[in-house]
Design a protein around this motif. Structure first.
Motif, PDB file in Angstrom:
ATOM      1  N   ILE A  83       0.875  -1.176   0.000  1.00  0.00           N
ATOM      2  CA  ILE A  83       0.000   0.000   0.000  1.00  0.00           C
ATOM      3  C   ILE A  83       0.909   1.223   0.000  1.00  0.00           C
ATOM      4  CG2 ILE A  83      -1.733   1.286   1.311  1.00  0.00           C
ATOM      5  CD1 ILE A  83      -2.360  -1.662   2.507  1.00  0.00           C
ATOM      6  N   ALA A  84       0.815   2.007  -1.087  1.00  0.00           N
ATOM      7  CA  ALA A  84       1.658   3.208  -1.209  1.00  0.00           C
ATOM      8  C   ALA A  84       0.797   4.430  -0.949  1.00  0.00           C
ATOM      9  CB  ALA A  84       2.256   3.282  -2.611  1.00  0.00           C
ATOM     10  N   VAL A  85       1.345   5.382  -0.220  1.00  0.00           N
ATOM     11  CA  VAL A  85       0.556   6.572   0.106  1.00  0.00           C
ATOM     12  C   VAL A  85       1.423   7.821   0.021  1.00  0.00           C
ATOM     13  CG1 VAL A  85       1.001   6.306   2.606  1.00  0.00           C
ATOM     14  CG2 VAL A  85      -0.965   7.622   1.833  1.00  0.00           C
ATOM     15  N   THR A  86       0.838   8.902  -0.490  1.00  0.00           N
ATOM     16  CA  THR A  86       1.550  10.181  -0.491  1.00  0.00           C
ATOM     17  C   THR A  86       1.755  10.601   0.957  1.00  0.00           C
ATOM     18  OG1 THR A  86       0.504  10.856  -2.548  1.00  0.00           O
ATOM     19  CG2 THR A  86       1.430  12.607  -1.179  1.00  0.00           C
ATOM     20  N   SER A  87       3.036  10.718   1.374  1.00  0.00           N
ATOM     21  CA  SER A  87       3.269  11.139   2.764  1.00  0.00           C
ATOM     22  C   SER A  87       3.888  12.539   2.789  1.00  0.00           C
ATOM     23  CB  SER A  87       4.113  10.101   3.498  1.00  0.00           C
ATOM     24  OG  SER A  87       5.283   9.793   2.797  1.00  0.00           O
ATOM     25  N   GLY A  88       3.837  13.239   1.664  1.00  0.00           N
ATOM     26  CA  GLY A  88       4.269  14.625   1.559  1.00  0.00           C
ATOM     27  C   GLY A  88       4.781  14.881   0.170  1.00  0.00           C
ATOM     28  N   PRO A  89       5.126  16.086  -0.229  1.00  0.00           N
ATOM     29  CA  PRO A  89       4.733  17.311   0.451  1.00  0.00           C
ATOM     30  C   PRO A  89       3.292  17.658   0.083  1.00  0.00           C
ATOM     31  CG  PRO A  89       5.984  17.834  -1.521  1.00  0.00           C
ATOM     32  CD  PRO A  89       5.915  16.335  -1.444  1.00  0.00           C
ATOM     33  N   GLY A  94      -4.639  17.020   4.665  1.00  0.00           N
ATOM     34  CA  GLY A  94      -4.954  16.022   3.642  1.00  0.00           C
ATOM     35  C   GLY A  94      -3.946  14.893   3.651  1.00  0.00           C
ATOM     36  N   VAL A  95      -2.665  15.250   3.750  1.00  0.00           N
ATOM     37  CA  VAL A  95      -1.617  14.210   3.759  1.00  0.00           C
ATOM     38  C   VAL A  95      -1.833  13.283   4.950  1.00  0.00           C
ATOM     39  CG1 VAL A  95       0.865  13.751   3.810  1.00  0.00           C
ATOM     40  CG2 VAL A  95       0.026  15.753   2.602  1.00  0.00           C
ATOM     41  N   LEU A  96      -2.158  13.898   6.098  1.00  0.00           N
ATOM     42  CA  LEU A  96      -2.404  13.088   7.308  1.00  0.00           C
ATOM     43  C   LEU A  96      -3.566  12.117   7.106  1.00  0.00           C
ATOM     44  CD1 LEU A  96      -2.108  15.447  10.407  1.00  0.00           C
ATOM     45  CD2 LEU A  96      -1.153  13.133  10.166  1.00  0.00           C
ATOM     46  N   VAL A 116       5.303   7.717  -0.086  1.00  0.00           N
ATOM     47  CA  VAL A 116       5.747   8.204  -1.404  1.00  0.00           C
ATOM     48  C   VAL A 116       5.743   9.731  -1.427  1.00  0.00           C
ATOM     49  CG1 VAL A 116       5.020   8.354  -3.840  1.00  0.00           C
ATOM     50  CG2 VAL A 116       4.993   6.140  -2.661  1.00  0.00           C
ATOM     51  N   ASN A 117       6.769  10.297  -2.035  1.00  0.00           N
ATOM     52  CA  ASN A 117       6.820  11.734  -2.262  1.00  0.00           C
ATOM     53  C   ASN A 117       5.919  12.061  -3.455  1.00  0.00           C
ATOM     54  OD1 ASN A 117       7.710  14.250  -3.464  1.00  0.00           O
ATOM     55  ND2 ASN A 117       9.406  14.200  -2.012  1.00  0.00           N
ATOM     56  N   HIS A 118       4.979  12.972  -3.236  1.00  0.00           N
ATOM     57  CA  HIS A 118       4.027  13.335  -4.289  1.00  0.00           C
ATOM     58  C   HIS A 118       4.741  13.808  -5.561  1.00  0.00           C
ATOM     59  CE1 HIS A 118       0.268  15.061  -5.901  1.00  0.00           C
ATOM     60  NE2 HIS A 118       1.043  16.053  -6.312  1.00  0.00           N
ATOM     61  N   LEU A 119       5.813  14.561  -5.377  1.00  0.00           N
ATOM     62  CA  LEU A 119       6.543  15.093  -6.534  1.00  0.00           C
ATOM     63  C   LEU A 119       7.232  13.964  -7.302  1.00  0.00           C
ATOM     64  CD1 LEU A 119       8.125  18.215  -4.839  1.00  0.00           C
ATOM     65  CD2 LEU A 119       6.063  18.087  -6.226  1.00  0.00           C
ATOM     66  N   ALA A 120       7.682  12.947  -6.573  1.00  0.00           N
ATOM     67  CA  ALA A 120       8.263  11.777  -7.236  1.00  0.00           C
ATOM     68  C   ALA A 120       7.175  11.105  -8.075  1.00  0.00           C
ATOM     69  CB  ALA A 120       8.837  10.803  -6.215  1.00  0.00           C
TER      70      ALA A 120
END
Ligand code: KG4
Ligand code: ZN
Length: 365
Positions: A83-89, A94-96, A116-120
């Motif tokens: 399970i992959a999740v955006t953990s920032g930025p 919302g991230v929480l 996962v980094n959203h920008l990545a």
């Protein structure tokens, strides 16, 4: 032997609640489902994203999006490997919401958790859609970000420049607001511009006279406001033609700036990597703009780069890109645990100096 990997991705860092399932079979990726619940209508009256409203909507919708994504992919949680999740930025509320939801799913199912980094996510999308090989040059141009990245691996990026203040999408949104158009402003300004004369107003191209790839868009917005105010003072208001001409002149100023800075970024990238058959890829909502796309394509061609713009649904915020980064990180052995935290700021290039004024309104990407 066929190797199959399946990852569920969650995204909630700005104003889209999203869940997706991506599967890779023997190195070939397939997006099995990609559910995006956009919140535009909730924020439209405010002319921009309201963090508190966004966070609440994410918390309400995430479970439903996950359920729909699994259903559309015709799998259950038992079938996923991670399970992959955006953990920032991003906007922290919302991230929480996303990180909490992913932790719950991970604990409940015993599946691996990957932050996962959203920008990545944006930066690696061309690998999911077009199997682009490392390294490549990426221009990420959205409502909250504008930067050039040399993408070397799933975990290694070099920032080759970017905005020192507003992102272009933000400038489009503010222009739309100034001219009484709706939100999000980009598509509305673009459609107005089609009827306009882009040479009527001489708006600035900030930082073009300076070396390097950094950009600035906040002065452009101020110049636009001044041009509008002058017209209002002279004639008591704007005609439809005035508005279209302002939109066209603004759009051309952004396109000129991005084109010239991209040309320089291509040179720097080639100096740095000396890549055979280099690729310039774009991501982010502003990449939807036809004039900007055309100009970038020309720059790529003139500099011997292949130009690549992933399908729009994967250029703007979505969870398939998050699942994809999760998949790449899974393969390189990455694993997070319940200490995974939500990070409002998280630069991709850890060695680059922090940008002046970047992420003023929250690190929306
Ligand atoms: O990547 P994105 O969907 O979301 C984030 O910023 O995270 O990008 C949205 C931004 C908005 O600022 C929107 O106005 C801009 O992309 N945008 C455009 C166009 N379509 C969307 N800007 C210029 N021209 C467009 N056609
Ligand atoms: Zn984004």
């Amino acid at each position: 032997m066929t190797e199959t990997l399946t990852v569920l991705g969650l995204e909630s860092s700005c104003d889209d609640t999203a869940a997706a399932v991506v599967r890779e079979i023997s190195g070939v990726p397939e997006v099995l489902s990609s559910v995006v619940w956009g919140q535009e209508s909730l924020h439209a009256d405010f002319g921009g994203v309201v963090p508190e409203i966004a966070a609440r909507a994410h918390a309400e919708r995430l479970d439903i999006c996950v359920e729909q994504a699994l259903q559309q992919a015709d799998i259950t949680l038992a079938d996923v490997d991670a399970i992959a999740v955006t953990s920032g930025p991003g906007l922290i509320g919302g991230v929480l919401s996303g990180v909490m939801c992913a932790k719950g799913l991970s604990v409940g199912s015993g599946k691996r958790l990957i932050g996962v980094n959203h920008l990545a996510g944006h930066a690696l999308t061309p690998r999911m859609t077009d199997a682009v090989a490392y390294p490549y040059l990426m221009l990420l141009v959205s409502g909250g970000h504008c930067q050039f990245l040399a993408v070397h691996s799933e975990d290694k990026f070099t920032r080759l420049g970017g905005t020192i203040d507003d992102a272009p999408g933000e400038a489009f949104d503010k222009t739309a607001k100034l001219l009484g158009l709706g939100y999000p402003g980009g598509p509305l300004v673009e459609s107005e511009a089609q009827q306009g004369d882009s040479l009527r107003f001489k708006l600035p191209r900030p930082l073009l006279d300076r070396p390097g790839q950094d950009m600035s868009f906040s002065g452009l917005k101020t110049a636009l406001r001044r041009a509008r105010d002058t017209l209002v003072a002279e004639k008591g208001g704007l005609t439809l033609q005035d508005r279209a001409d302002l939109c066209a002149s603004f759009q051309l100023a952004v396109a000129d700036t991005l084109a010239e800075k991209t040309r320089r970024a291509c040179l720097v990238f080639q100096d740095m990597t000396n890549t055979d058959g280099p690729v310039l890829a774009v991501a982010g909502g502003v990449a939807a703009n036809s004039l900007i796309r055309e100009r970038l394509q020309d720059v790529a061609q003139n500099n011997g780069f292949e130009f690549l713009a992933p399908p729009l649904k994967y250029c703007t915020d979505n969870a398939a890109m998050i699942a994809w980064v999760g998949l790449e990180r899974f393969k390189s052995g990455h694993q997070d645990d319940l200490t995974l935290s939500a990070r409002p700021r998280w630069p991709l290039d850890r060695d680059a100096a922090p940008m002046l004024g970047s992420g003023k309104k929250g690190a929306k990407a």
